[in-house]
Design an enzyme around this catalytic site. Sequence first.
Site, PDB file in Angstrom:
ATOM      1  CB  CYS A  55      -3.169  -3.065   1.117  1.00 36.91           C
ATOM      2  SG  CYS A  55      -4.741  -2.180   1.285  1.00 36.91           S
ATOM      3  CG  HIS A  85     -10.861   5.384  -3.866  1.00 38.59           C
ATOM      4  ND1 HIS A  85     -10.032   6.144  -3.096  1.00 38.59           N
ATOM      5  CD2 HIS A  85     -12.110   5.851  -3.632  1.00 38.59           C
ATOM      6  CE1 HIS A  85     -10.745   7.026  -2.412  1.00 38.59           C
ATOM      7  NE2 HIS A  85     -12.005   6.858  -2.713  1.00 38.59           N
ATOM      8  CB  CYS A 147      -7.539   0.220   7.148  1.00 37.94           C
ATOM      9  SG  CYS A 147      -5.920  -0.540   7.194  1.00 37.94           S
ATOM     10  CD  GLU A 177      -6.269   7.466   5.006  1.00 34.87           C
ATOM     11  OE1 GLU A 177      -6.210   6.645   4.077  1.00 34.87           O
ATOM     12  OE2 GLU A 177      -5.253   7.858   5.627  1.00 34.87           O
ATOM     13  CB  THR A 248      -2.552   5.536   5.254  1.00 32.65           C
ATOM     14  OG1 THR A 248      -3.727   5.439   4.451  1.00 32.65           O
ATOM     15  CG2 THR A 248      -2.917   5.608   6.711  1.00 32.65           C
ATOM     16  CG  ASN A 317      -2.723   2.948  -3.238  1.00 34.36           C
ATOM     17  OD1 ASN A 317      -2.229   2.064  -3.900  1.00 34.36           O
ATOM     18  ND2 ASN A 317      -4.026   2.956  -2.937  1.00 34.36           N
ATOM     19  CB  SER A 380      -8.251  -0.213  -4.117  1.00 33.14           C
ATOM     20  OG  SER A 380      -7.714   0.833  -4.878  1.00 33.14           O
TER      21      SER A 380
END
Length: 402
Positions: A55, A85, A147, A177, A248, A317, A380
């Site tokens: 991303c 990660h 980010c 995070e 996020t 994610n 990632s």
Amino acid sequence: MEQTYFRKGFGLKKELRPLIDAEYQSALVERIRSRGYTDVFGDVSVRLAQEFGFCYGVDRAVDYAYETVHKFPDRQIYLVGEIIHNPHVNNRMIEMGISFIYPTSDGTFDFSVLSEDDVVILPAFGVTLHDFEELRGIGCILVDTTCGSVLHVWKRVEKYARDGFTAVIHGKYSHEESRATASQVNKHEGGKYIIVRDMAEGQLLFDYIADRPGRLTREAFMELFNAKSSPDFDPDRDLAHIGVANQTTMLAKESLAIGWKVHEAMVERFGEEHASTHFRSFGTICSATQERQDAVAEMMQDPPDVMLVIGGYNSSNTNHLAHLCQQHTTTFHIEDAACIDVEKATVRHKVELDPSAPELLAADWLPDGAFSLGITAGASTPNNKIGEALLRVLEIRGIPVE
Ligand code: SF4
């Protein structure tokens, strides 16, 4: 006075781009992308999700790490935790001479090895307010890759705290995070937070807010959320004004549902006309996470026979992408291309959503005849690892790729 805080890189991006591309790009992935995200190799039809892999936040963090190594060749460079990660990318950081400062079992960091001569890179998911202040106090050079989408959530949470609202954060309290986001409430005296992992845990919160029959007692609630809330959190006092936010990279649908359920509980407690003065909500799933989840949802409308999801087992994610796919087709979440053993034709993979769930070994995991293979990867995961994983699958099938 020497500048000791950087968050916009060092202007070396153009110079280093060829090197970074060579390390993380894949000609095979680019080829499939250029053919409309589908391609056929022998009896295997491959479909790539329309959005996958690195991303914008990860791209930027990796760029800055490379820039830092080139900018400070004579300094000791440290990373707070993992830059992202992904084991492959983290190993590259170590090969470039960067030392990692890993969290202790309670998630805190010991910065006693650092001096003002050192350079410290902060990861894409950011660090807690406490850690940031400690690092500033040491006087080392900080390269902050947090980010922009994470900073956006921090601002929201800080505003909640400023206005006397407790931040209810949908996230994993053990995730860097979420810890960093929660710590933002400390910018204002009396700021409070509580982190809920999923709908099941959220239900305990909703029931408590609305004072529903069978809800947890105050003591049981405090014990359960002890590690996941502000040190002096009191549910009877601190759930009267609530602002919802999220890590996020959570499942967007679940985050939205949790926000609604909190609102519903507030209406039950304060009445429709007063609920709005007690409740705030703001969707803070980042667009990259959303796009990757949407792309997988679209692919699952006509699911492939086998789905390969590539990304770190501790990548939030990626776990959510795998979880989405599992509901529609045979899914293998692998951490790295190396999980596919060409010689033995086996795959090591993780089935459960929990990052610490055990890895399983599967043989005979590919269908006998022609089949379709869907591929996606977490934010990632670099493209070279996606290409390598596909090559290994094709190699097992004895399909040569030029
Ligand atoms: S997943 Fe989203 S918030 Fe996290 S680094 Fe990527 S773009 Fe930023």
